[in-house]
Design an enzyme around this catalytic site. Structure first.
Site, PDB file in Angstrom:
ATOM      1  CG  ASP A 135      -0.336  -0.146   2.500  1.00 37.12           C
ATOM      2  OD1 ASP A 135       0.909  -0.105   2.561  1.00 37.12           O
ATOM      3  OD2 ASP A 135      -1.073  -0.303   3.494  1.00 37.12           O
ATOM      4  CB  SER A 136       4.500   2.044   0.150  1.00 43.14           C
ATOM      5  OG  SER A 136       4.974   0.980  -0.632  1.00 43.14           O
TER       6      SER A 136
ATOM      7  CG  ASP B  62       0.194  -4.239   1.881  1.00 44.66           C
ATOM      8  OD1 ASP B  62       0.392  -5.188   2.655  1.00 44.66           O
ATOM      9  OD2 ASP B  62       0.931  -3.237   1.822  1.00 44.66           O
TER      10      ASP B  62
ATOM     11  CE  LYS C 224       3.172  -5.966   3.771  1.00 43.17           C
ATOM     12  NZ  LYS C 224       2.570  -4.821   4.459  1.00 43.17           N
TER      13      LYS C 224
ATOM     14  CD  GLU D 133      -0.272  -1.592   7.894  1.00 42.91           C
ATOM     15  OE1 GLU D 133      -0.754  -0.863   8.800  1.00 42.91           O
ATOM     16  OE2 GLU D 133       0.326  -1.149   6.904  1.00 42.91           O
TER      17      GLU D 133
ATOM     18  CD  GLU E  41       6.558  -0.044   8.434  1.00 41.36           C
ATOM     19  OE1 GLU E  41       5.701  -0.798   7.934  1.00 41.36           O
ATOM     20  OE2 GLU E  41       6.788   1.112   8.017  1.00 41.36           O
TER      21      GLU E  41
HETATM   22  O1  KIV Z   1       3.505  -1.256   1.320  1.00 41.53           O
HETATM   23  C1  KIV Z   1       4.652  -1.302   1.750  1.00 41.53           C
HETATM   24  O2  KIV Z   1       5.552  -0.686   1.195  1.00 41.53           O
HETATM   25  C2  KIV Z   1       4.922  -2.094   2.937  1.00 41.53           C
HETATM   26  C3  KIV Z   1       6.317  -2.114   3.496  1.00 41.53           C
HETATM   27  C4  KIV Z   1       6.393  -2.890   4.739  1.00 41.53           C
HETATM   28  C5  KIV Z   1       7.348  -2.591   2.543  1.00 41.53           C
HETATM   29  O3  KIV Z   1       4.045  -2.705   3.455  1.00 41.53           O
END
Ligand code: KIV
Length: 270
Positions: free
Chosen positions: A48-49, A87, A115, A117, A182
């Protein structure tokens, strides 16, 4: 890894047993995915970055699922040997049922693992995904989606340390095959790495992890307006791009001699 050399979540999990460190990078488009795959990177994260380094949002929480899916599909179209992880965007996994629906949409667009969080708070969502055969990479420590733009090192205070340790245990018990840690205090990250059987993949959390993950733009210096202190760029692509554009501008305006007819090392004629 399958016979064809395709990276699987199980292969990633086993790196801890064989003592081989894991390198993971973000990728948001077809050429980047191909290049990183050709370089041998085993995990490509459509993270999600994307929101910040590609789409220009102020934070990762602004990203919508519909915005991430085309980038995921582009990475999947590169058919990488690397494992493609995506993500779950903020607000798309508030319940296990919602997490499952999002996980299915990501899988449909080409994700081979997902992934999300959180630790204890998302352990039921992780269980639901794993039960539906959607492999999960967990993400603990600093959680940017809920940090409200406050990027700080976590795990220094005893209470916070206990919470992060509980999160680490919870995601392993829920069935995650690996966990991103992180911006977590290095001593605590080392302790988590010793305690867990699944690999820890650190970002800004010191060197005592089973692997490291970076945002591609930070690795190659492609987002020069913000550089996380822990990310040491290995290239300065921002300046390469500016310089190429300056040359083109000067050449177009007749202020410079024409560019060479062939790009060095490239098959493409100009
Ligand atoms: O989206 C992202 O960049 C991340 C980082 C932990 C690499 O989740």
């Amino acid at each position: 890894m399958t016979d064809s050399g395709k990276i699987t979540p199980e292969w990633v999990r086993c790196r801890k047993d064989v003592g081989q460190k894991i390198a993971a990078l973000t990728a948001y488009d077809f050429p980047t995915a191909r290049l990183l795959d050709e370089a041998g990177i085993p995990i490509l994260l459509v993270g999600d970055s994307l929101a910040m380094v590609v789409l220009g949002y102020p934070d990762t929480a602004s990203l919508r699922l519909e915005e991430l899916l085309p980038h995921l599909a582009a990475v999947a179209r590169a058919k990488p040997r690397a494992l493609v992880v995506a993500d779950l965007p903020s607000g798309t996994y508030r319940t296990p049922v919602e997490a499952l629906a999002t996980g299915k949409a990501l899988k449909q667009a080409g994700a081979e693992a997902v992934k999300l969080e959180g630790g204890v708070a998302v352990s039921e969502a992780i269980r639901a995904l794993v039960k539906a055969r959607i492999p999960v990479m967990a993400h603990i420590g600093l959680l940017p989606q809920s940090a409200g733009g406050r990027f700080r090192k976590v795990g220094r205070q005893p209470e916070e340390k206990e919470e992060i340790l509980a999160d680490a245990r919870a995601v392993e018990e829920a069935g995650a095959f690996s966990v991103v840690v992180e911006a977590t205090e290095a001593g605590l990250t080392a302790e988590i790495t010793r305690r867990l059987r699944i690999p820890t993949i650190g970002i800004g959390s010191g060197s005592e992890c089973d692997g490291q993950i970076l945002v591609f733009h930070d690795l190659v210096g492609l987002f020069p307006w913000f550089r996380p202190p822990f990310a040491e760029p290995k290239a300065d692509l921002a300046e390469v791009i500016r310089e190429a554009a300056r040359l083109f501008l000067a050449e177009t305006q007749g202020k410079a001699s024409p560019a060479p007819k062939r790009i060095l090392g490239s098959e493409r004629s100009l």
